[in-house]
Design an enzyme around this catalytic site. Structure first.
Site, PDB file in Angstrom:
ATOM      1  N   ARG A 159      -3.257   6.234   0.859  1.00  0.00           N
ATOM      2  CA  ARG A 159      -3.867   5.325   0.031  1.00  0.00           C
ATOM      3  C   ARG A 159      -4.588   4.099   0.531  1.00  0.00           C
ATOM      4  NH1 ARG A 159      -1.169   8.682  -2.989  1.00  0.00           N
ATOM      5  NH2 ARG A 159       0.387   8.311  -1.457  1.00  0.00           N
ATOM      6  N   THR A 160      -3.434   3.410   1.254  1.00  0.00           N
ATOM      7  CA  THR A 160      -3.964   2.291   1.968  1.00  0.00           C
ATOM      8  C   THR A 160      -5.132   2.446   2.859  1.00  0.00           C
ATOM      9  OG1 THR A 160      -1.762   1.138   1.186  1.00  0.00           O
ATOM     10  CG2 THR A 160      -3.308  -0.139   2.686  1.00  0.00           C
TER      11      THR A 160
ATOM     12  N   LYS B 177       1.271   4.595  24.769  1.00  0.00           N
ATOM     13  CA  LYS B 177       1.504   4.411  26.209  1.00  0.00           C
ATOM     14  C   LYS B 177       2.383   2.981  26.500  1.00  0.00           C
ATOM     15  CE  LYS B 177      -2.969   6.154  27.381  1.00  0.00           C
ATOM     16  NZ  LYS B 177      -4.345   5.844  27.985  1.00  0.00           N
TER      17      LYS B 177
ATOM     18  N   ARG C 214      -1.639  -2.141   9.535  1.00  0.00           N
ATOM     19  CA  ARG C 214      -0.260  -1.587   9.142  1.00  0.00           C
ATOM     20  C   ARG C 214       0.519  -1.307  10.351  1.00  0.00           C
ATOM     21  NH1 ARG C 214       1.196   2.602   4.356  1.00  0.00           N
ATOM     22  NH2 ARG C 214       0.566   0.827   3.275  1.00  0.00           N
TER      23      ARG C 214
ATOM     24  N   HIS D 188       3.076  -6.740   1.365  1.00  0.00           N
ATOM     25  CA  HIS D 188       2.056  -5.650   0.975  1.00  0.00           C
ATOM     26  C   HIS D 188       1.110  -6.387   0.237  1.00  0.00           C
ATOM     27  CE1 HIS D 188      -0.207  -2.237   1.255  1.00  0.00           C
ATOM     28  NE2 HIS D 188       0.543  -1.278   0.832  1.00  0.00           N
TER      29      HIS D 188
END
Ligand code: NCD
Length: 296
Positions: free
Chosen positions: A44-45, A72, A93, A121
């Site tokens: 969703r986000t 990496k 995120r 959030h």
């Protein structure tokens, strides 16, 4: 964030909702690029930020954990410095608490925290405020009951903060070891917010609740699978649970749900979680418009 900031976001989000309904979007961000950096899973986000930027006329580049140089061993600051060269707005995120704050030290362009570990959030909290306002018609004089993993669930930390600008009462229903972090409790206390902790979602709590905010037990934050299994399924909301509450009560959940809300709740008017999910796009359009100075 101030109360004024919250109200500004909600007002712009309402306009965005109308804009999408009428014309699908606009082109204020024509030729602009947003970097959607998602170093932790998201449906969703990530997609609502992406859709939000596109509906404002811009384009999006996406960086994901499995296919980027983080794999990496590149540092977060170098990844962010890189995407900053190619874009105008950054969304991040990350699995670690404080990651957005750290990244913000290294970049100059607007950076939006899309969830930092068990921390915060904020864009979810804004869309939750938009949802509560749309569902109930007001934000003052409400009782919000937060249920589930309040320790690791970042959405409730940010939501409590925004709710504290209003005259609200908060119930925290969680196993003792997954209760709301003391830092949030103290913060609420200093703002004069009445709070009540409980291990059980009792009939008395349900009866006074205006918003039942259910959360997922955050499996990925537990040290072991056994530890997680101790709490899995501890609170399950079904139609019978919802029927014990007020008719005007609304059930919210940031989603994904993994068994906390039964599907027999979905068709009830009380089920606001799918509308909440849709509101994510309008609210993120508002956030983007405000940080890029294109909200008017
Ligand atoms: C939440 C999250 O990522 O914190 N999901 C979301 O953004 N809608 C909640 C969760 O994952 O449980």
């Amino acid at each position: 964030f101030t109360k004024q900031n919250v109200e500004e976001v909600l007002a712009v989000a309402s306009r965005m909702k109308e804009l999408v309904a009428k014309r699908g979007g606009c082109d204020v961000l024509n030729h602009r690029i947003m970097a959607n950096v998602f170093l932790e899973p998201s449906t969703r986000t990530a997609s609502s930020f992406n859709a939000a930027f596109c509906r404002l006329g811009g384009k999006v580049i996406t960086i994901q954990e499995g296919t980027s140089s983080t794999k990496k061993g590149e540092t977060l600051q170098d990844t962010m410095r890189c995407v900053e060269c190619y874009s105008d707005v950054l969304v991040l995120r990350h699995p670690e608490t404080g990651a957005a704050k750290l990244a913000a030290k290294y970049v100059k362009k607007p950076l939006i925290n899309a969830g930092d570990g068990a921390g915060e959030h904020p864009s979810q909290a804004l869309l939750d405020m938009f949802t509560i306002f749309n569902e109930l018609g007001h934000l003052d004089d409400i009782v919000v009951t937060m249920v589930g993993d309040l320790k690791y669930g970042r959405t409730v930390h940010s939501l409590a903060h925004l709710l504290s600008f209003y005259n609200v009462r908060l119930n925290y229903v969680a196993p003792a070891s997954l209760q709301m972090p003391e830092s949030v409790v103290q913060d609420m206390e200093s703002r004069g917010i009445k709070q009540h902790k409980s291990e059980q979602l009792t009939d008395a709590i349900l009866a006074e609740t205006d918003v039942l905010y259910v959360t997922r037990i955050q499996q990925e934050r537990f040290a072991s699978q056994e530890e997680y299994l101790k709490y899995k399924g501890v609170y399950v909301i079904d139609k019978a649970t919802v029927m014990k509450g007020k008719e005007s009560m609304r059930v919210m959940h940031p989603l994904p749900r993994v068994g906390e809300i039964m599907e027999d709740v979905d068709e009830l008017p009380q089920a606001a979680f799918f509308r909440e999910m849709e509101n994510g796009m309008y609210t993120r359009m508002a956030i983007i418009a405000l940080v890029t100075g294109t909200a008017n």
